[in-house]
Design a protein around this motif. Structure first.
Motif: not given
Length: 232
Positions: A88, A116-117, A120, A123
């Protein structure tokens, strides 16, 4: 007997493939991307689901600034290994580089996906240092109307402090340098040197002196200090 014969015939092919992979890998590490690429492509045809080969081809495309091809390979990696943070991160990084080369209108539609990548990646791997650096840069470079924010950049810098104190100081110095608060940047880089004592930390301070504070003598002194410490 059939199994023995099968192994007998397959063994040379397997050995040959391994040798080719190692040769392609060596060429990649030597920076000979044009020679490594066709070798990896041949290997991929024989083993189209090999994650490592796909990643090498994505890395070659990225280094060659072929953003679309890199996105194709990294996209395959994300689908194949959806729990791997680094894929990601790489996808987001390449997409960000592509956004710099397209029209501002097109770039607007890509920014959220870039962000968002990276998020992620964090995360999936809460200790992912590079993704936080990427987000710091993203929030610094974006205009405020598009989501740029010094506050958010500092937020990720604070997170870096919890993972790597050196990266924390370096990132804070980078933020201060970006906003031309050079005296504060100098303080943070000096703290990074005190903690890390690495070539990178000395180089950041030397670059600040040479390129932003117009003090080439100070820059030279910093580099000489690093050399003296590492010669002993």
């Amino acid at each position: 007997m059939k199994h023995i014969l099968l192994v007998f015939f397959l063994f040379p092919i397997l050995v040959f493939s391994q040798v080719n992979f190692e040769k392609a890998q060596q060429l990649f590490e030597e920076g000979k991307l044009e020679q490594a690429k066709p070798m990896f492509e041949v290997l991929l045809k024989k083993n189209p689901s090999n994650i490592k080969i796909i990643e090498y081809l994505g890395d070659i495309a990225g280094r060659s600034k072929d953003w679309d091809e890199a996105l194709l390979y990294y996209g395959k990696l994300k689908k194949a290994k959806p729990a791997e943070a680094n894929f990601y991160f790489k996808y987001g990084g390449v997409l960000g580089m592509k956004a710099l080369e397209v029209s501002k209108f097109k770039a607007l539609g890509m920014i959220d996906e870039v962000r968002t990548n990276f998020e992620k990646a964090i995360e999936l791997n809460p200790k992912h240092i590079e993704a936080r650096w990427a987000l710091i840069e993203l929030y610094l470079q974006l205009p405020g109307i598009l989501g740029g924010s010094e506050k958010k950049a500092i937020q990720y810098s604070n997170e870096l402090f919890q993972i790597s104190v050196v990266d924390g100081y370096l990132s804070r110095g980078h933020i201060e340098e970006y906003f031309k608060r050079y005296a504060k940047a100098e303080q943070h880089y000096k703290k990074a040197i005190a903690v890390g004592n690495s070539k990178k930390t000395y180089q950041k301070l030397a670059n600040l002196y040479a390129n932003k504070m117009k003090s080439p003598d100070k820059a030279q002194a910093v580099l000489e200090e690093f050399k003296k410490k590492n010669d002993n």
